[in-house]
Design a protein around this motif. Structure first.
Motif, PDB file in Angstrom:
ATOM      1  N   PHE A 118      25.144 -33.043 -39.499  1.00 53.16           N
ATOM      2  CA  PHE A 118      24.599 -34.234 -40.140  1.00 53.16           C
ATOM      3  C   PHE A 118      23.723 -35.017 -39.164  1.00 53.16           C
ATOM      4  CE2 PHE A 118      28.658 -33.253 -42.086  1.00 53.16           C
ATOM      5  CZ  PHE A 118      28.327 -33.217 -43.431  1.00 53.16           C
ATOM      6  N   PRO A 119      22.697 -35.699 -39.697  1.00 53.83           N
ATOM      7  CA  PRO A 119      21.842 -36.504 -38.819  1.00 53.83           C
ATOM      8  C   PRO A 119      22.402 -37.900 -38.566  1.00 53.83           C
ATOM      9  CG  PRO A 119      20.973 -36.557 -41.042  1.00 53.83           C
ATOM     10  CD  PRO A 119      22.204 -35.665 -41.076  1.00 53.83           C
ATOM     11  N   PHE A 120      23.699 -38.100 -38.844  1.00 56.20           N
ATOM     12  CA  PHE A 120      24.333 -39.399 -38.644  1.00 56.20           C
ATOM     13  C   PHE A 120      25.212 -39.326 -37.389  1.00 56.20           C
ATOM     14  CE2 PHE A 120      24.227 -38.510 -43.299  1.00 56.20           C
ATOM     15  CZ  PHE A 120      23.119 -39.288 -43.594  1.00 56.20           C
ATOM     16  N   LEU A 121      25.330 -40.427 -36.688  1.00 54.43           N
ATOM     17  CA  LEU A 121      26.005 -40.427 -35.394  1.00 54.43           C
ATOM     18  C   LEU A 121      27.470 -40.838 -35.468  1.00 54.43           C
ATOM     19  CD1 LEU A 121      23.183 -41.883 -33.131  1.00 54.43           C
ATOM     20  CD2 LEU A 121      23.781 -39.488 -33.562  1.00 54.43           C
ATOM     21  N   GLY A 122      27.956 -41.201 -36.648  1.00 51.23           N
ATOM     22  CA  GLY A 122      29.342 -41.593 -36.779  1.00 51.23           C
ATOM     23  C   GLY A 122      29.553 -43.073 -36.452  1.00 51.23           C
ATOM     24  N   ALA A 170      11.221 -41.023 -40.960  1.00 51.63           N
ATOM     25  CA  ALA A 170      11.259 -41.742 -39.679  1.00 51.63           C
ATOM     26  C   ALA A 170      12.462 -42.666 -39.621  1.00 51.63           C
ATOM     27  CB  ALA A 170       9.972 -42.522 -39.457  1.00 51.63           C
ATOM     28  N   PRO A 171      13.680 -42.122 -39.833  1.00 51.36           N
ATOM     29  CA  PRO A 171      14.876 -42.938 -39.617  1.00 51.36           C
ATOM     30  C   PRO A 171      15.188 -42.979 -38.126  1.00 51.36           C
ATOM     31  CG  PRO A 171      15.514 -40.751 -40.331  1.00 51.36           C
ATOM     32  CD  PRO A 171      14.005 -40.771 -40.284  1.00 51.36           C
ATOM     33  N   SER A 172      16.364 -43.472 -37.772  1.00 51.98           N
ATOM     34  CA  SER A 172      16.757 -43.526 -36.367  1.00 51.98           C
ATOM     35  C   SER A 172      16.546 -42.162 -35.711  1.00 51.98           C
ATOM     36  CB  SER A 172      18.231 -43.910 -36.267  1.00 51.98           C
ATOM     37  OG  SER A 172      18.659 -43.953 -34.929  1.00 51.98           O
ATOM     38  N   PRO A 173      15.908 -42.125 -34.543  1.00 52.32           N
ATOM     39  CA  PRO A 173      15.598 -43.200 -33.590  1.00 52.32           C
ATOM     40  C   PRO A 173      14.165 -43.707 -33.689  1.00 52.32           C
ATOM     41  CG  PRO A 173      15.263 -41.119 -32.494  1.00 52.32           C
ATOM     42  CD  PRO A 173      15.629 -40.801 -33.914  1.00 52.32           C
ATOM     43  N   ALA A 174      13.658 -43.919 -34.913  1.00 49.93           N
ATOM     44  CA  ALA A 174      12.258 -44.312 -35.051  1.00 49.93           C
ATOM     45  C   ALA A 174      11.958 -45.654 -34.391  1.00 49.93           C
ATOM     46  CB  ALA A 174      11.872 -44.365 -36.524  1.00 49.93           C
ATOM     47  N   ALA A 175      12.900 -46.600 -34.425  1.00 56.36           N
ATOM     48  CA  ALA A 175      12.633 -47.879 -33.769  1.00 56.36           C
ATOM     49  C   ALA A 175      12.451 -47.675 -32.265  1.00 56.36           C
ATOM     50  CB  ALA A 175      13.771 -48.859 -34.051  1.00 56.36           C
ATOM     51  N   THR A 176      13.365 -46.902 -31.660  1.00 60.77           N
ATOM     52  CA  THR A 176      13.233 -46.574 -30.233  1.00 60.77           C
ATOM     53  C   THR A 176      11.887 -45.928 -29.946  1.00 60.77           C
ATOM     54  OG1 THR A 176      15.608 -46.232 -30.002  1.00 60.77           O
ATOM     55  CG2 THR A 176      14.191 -45.179 -28.356  1.00 60.77           C
TER      56      THR A 176
END
Length: 400
Positions: free
Chosen positions: A249-253, A374-380
């Motif tokens: 999954f592209p989620f970090l938990g 462009a979800p996380s880490p798009a802000a970074t």
């Protein structure tokens, strides 16, 4: 001869759209850029509703846009914040394995970090306690380049520095594109603007904007809500603490993040949202929900990952279940320590076959550049993403 109101129209006033406007005017002074944002100010959705982490880039496949842009973008974001007086701190973070089954994945992250050029230090239980006395784990890695900042303030500063004509309350409802003549958009109040080229940075609505332009994005944005709590006893956590992520999954938990204001956010989970801007269970937009349910990829995800999804929904509906998940990292936390905080929604691009797009996705079309994932880490990574999008749109304009 066609008269243009500007050279480039950017749809979306989040951090990626504003970074693109900034990159365009920095690279080509005199470029006339107009940004159209439907909300009353910048960074009202993904940019302003996240944990504020400056990601190191350790999670991402070597050579991918995410890996290259996050590593480069993290250093640039710290420098940008320092130069412009924006609240930030390079805290480092721990990624902690709490079960033996997670140890191989933790070791794989060490290797990935080194391949991406990120300094990583391996820790045992006693070393974990030296960094985070209340955190428990079998092993961990310390990533020194991770930090936190105020992304809303970054977005506002980018808007100022770009010199662009940023128009708030300007929702785009129609796009007309003629390759020989340019692009025209109509906003909800009837205003028509013409430009030589268009950039779609509409985030949660980017696939819809692509279709308005007459392009098939090939993906559908499936919104996942991330729910957060704030820790009533912030002294339990000194910095940033993450679990070992599931590579499927592209989620970090659920993780622990001490922000620039000293508060500690706990989360997010990842549950399906019934609206593109569905920040709670009560928000349901039937047309948007029908679009999500009508996309074959949604059902493929449900069939493949229903157990994972059921666990996320359970943690959403039960504070006790959420607390139990947090206790894996932070045993001292109590249910009463968790206070509800504002949620966010991740704009996750999903292919027809149910594949969750894992990298940034940028497509080009006549006179148009679409940023479709462009979800996380798009802000970074927003500063290098903005330069990449600006480079592509300048090439389109120069080729006319």
């Amino acid at each position: 001869m066609t008269t243009y109101d500007c050279d480039v129209l950017v749809i979306g006033g989040g951090i990626v759209g504003l970074s693109t406007a900034y990159a365009l005017t920095q690279a080509s002074p005199g470029t006339r850029v107009t940004v159209l944002e439907k909300e009353s100010g910048p960074a009202r959705h993904q940019t302003g509703r996240n944990s504020g982490v400056i990601h190191s880039g350790i999670y991402y496949r070597p050579g991918s846009l995410k890996a290259r842009f996050a590593v480069r973008g993290a250093a640039e974001m710290v420098e940008f914040c320092a130069r412009h007086g924006i609240a930030h701190e390079v805290t480092g973070k721990l990624i902690v394995a709490t079960e033996r089954a997670e140890l191989p994945r933790l070791h794989a992250l060490v290797q990935r970090g080194r391949e991406n050029g990120i300094p990583v230090r391996e820790l045992g239980p006693a070393q974990i306690a030296a960094y985070e006395p209340e955190v428990r784990g079998l092993a961990a890695i310390h990533v020194g380049t991770t930090g936190v900042c105020d992304y809303g303030a970054v977005a506002s500063r980018l808007a100022e520095l770009s010199g662009a004509d940023v128009r708030y309350g300007a929702e785009v409802v129609r796009v007309s594109r003629r390759p020989a003549l340019g692009v025209a958009v109509r906003t909800a109040d009837g205003t028509v603007l013409r430009a030589r080229a268009l950039v779609n940075c509409a985030g949660l609505h980017c696939d819809r904007v692509a279709r308005l332009a007459g392009d098939d994005p090939g993906v559908r944005i499936v919104p996942f809500r991330g729910e957060y709590y704030e820790l009533a006893r912030p002294g339990l956590v000194k910095g940033l603490v993450y679990p070992v992520p599931d590579p499927a999954f592209p989620f970090l938990g659920v993780h622990l993040t001490r922000g620039v204001d000293g508060s500690v956010h706990v989360g997010p989970n990842a549950v399906p949202a019934a609206a593109r801007e569905g920040y709670d269970w009560r928000t349901v937009r039937p047309a948007e929900l029908a679009g999500t349910l009508g996309w074959p990829g949604t059902w493929h995800i449900a069939r493949r990952h229903w157990r994972y999804g059921a666990g996320e929904v359970r943690r959403s509906l039960s504070k006790r279940a959420f607390t139990d998940a947090v206790r894996r990292l932070l045993p001292a936390v109590e249910e009463a320590d968790l206070r509800t905080a504002p949620a966010g929604v991740r704009a996750q691009a999903v292919l027809r076959d149910g594949t969750l797009v894992d990298d940034f996705l940028i497509h080009e079309a006549p006179r148009t550049v679409h940023v479709l994932n462009a979800p996380s880490p798009a802000a970074t990574a927003s500063l290098p993403i903005g330069r990449e999008v600006a480079r592509r749109v300048r090439a389109l304009v120069d080729g006319l």
